[in-house]
Write a protein that holds these residues in place. Structure first.
Motif, PDB file in Angstrom:
ATOM      1  N   LEU A  32       0.833  -1.197   0.000  1.00  0.00           N
ATOM      2  CA  LEU A  32       0.000   0.000   0.000  1.00  0.00           C
ATOM      3  C   LEU A  32       0.877   1.261   0.000  1.00  0.00           C
ATOM      4  O   LEU A  32       0.615   2.224  -0.721  1.00  0.00           O
ATOM      5  CB  LEU A  32      -0.929  -0.015   1.219  1.00  0.00           C
ATOM      6  N   GLY A  33       1.962   1.231   0.785  1.00  0.00           N
ATOM      7  CA  GLY A  33       2.898   2.353   0.817  1.00  0.00           C
ATOM      8  C   GLY A  33       3.570   2.564  -0.528  1.00  0.00           C
ATOM      9  O   GLY A  33       3.775   3.700  -0.983  1.00  0.00           O
ATOM     10  N   ALA A  34       3.930   1.455  -1.198  1.00  0.00           N
ATOM     11  CA  ALA A  34       4.558   1.555  -2.518  1.00  0.00           C
ATOM     12  C   ALA A  34       3.576   2.129  -3.541  1.00  0.00           C
ATOM     13  O   ALA A  34       3.958   2.960  -4.381  1.00  0.00           O
ATOM     14  CB  ALA A  34       5.054   0.185  -2.961  1.00  0.00           C
ATOM     15  N   ASP A  35       2.316   1.676  -3.480  1.00  0.00           N
ATOM     16  CA  ASP A  35       1.297   2.230  -4.393  1.00  0.00           C
ATOM     17  C   ASP A  35       1.107   3.725  -4.142  1.00  0.00           C
ATOM     18  O   ASP A  35       1.012   4.516  -5.084  1.00  0.00           O
ATOM     19  CB  ASP A  35      -0.042   1.500  -4.206  1.00  0.00           C
ATOM     20  N   PHE A  36       1.063   4.087  -2.862  1.00  0.00           N
ATOM     21  CA  PHE A  36       0.899   5.498  -2.511  1.00  0.00           C
ATOM     22  C   PHE A  36       2.089   6.306  -3.017  1.00  0.00           C
ATOM     23  O   PHE A  36       1.932   7.382  -3.599  1.00  0.00           O
ATOM     24  CB  PHE A  36       0.762   5.639  -0.991  1.00  0.00           C
TER      25      PHE A  36
END
Length: 130
Positions: A32-36
């Motif tokens: 999720l952090g990478a997508d963000f």
């Protein structure tokens, strides 16, 4: 340099998050952090792409202001030139009228008119006669 280990790290409280977000595994959080981060990078690159356009816009506005100033100066010069040309043409017309009067054979009526009227009123009389 010694780092004091007695200072605790930040403590995050996740109790206000949705239950589905609280139960996520670290790998899901990283994803999720990478997508963000990817979305943020895309937005930042898009903002950076518009920066040259904004520079061009600022340059265009500066050129428009310069054009306005030059146009005002041109209009002032044009009006001044028109006033000078009108004055020149008025003098030229008066001199032409004087030459016409001098070349014409003076009759008694013309002689009486010239004696009664001054030079500035002569132009009005000749315009009325025409």
């Amino acid at each position: 340099m010694d780092i004091d280990s007695s200072i605790p790290g930040p403590c995050y409280d996740f109790c206000q998050l949705n239950r589905s977000l609280q139960d996520r595994r670290p790998s899901a959080r990283e994803k999720l952090g990478a997508d963000f981060k990817q979305k943020m990078d895309a937005l930042i690159s898009e903002i950076e792409k518009t920066a040259p356009s904004l520079k061009a816009l600022y340059q265009y506005e500066a050129l428009r202001e310069k054009e306005r100033v030059v146009t005002e100066e041109f209009e002032a010069a044009r009006m001044e030139e028109k006033q000078i040309a009108d004055g020149y043409n008025a003098v030229k017309q008066r001199r032409g009228l004087i030459q016409l009067v001098n070349l014409a054979k003076p009759s008694t009526l013309c002689t009486q008119i010239l004696h009664l009227l001054n030079l500035s009123r002569l132009e009005n009389v000749l315009n009325m006669v025409q």
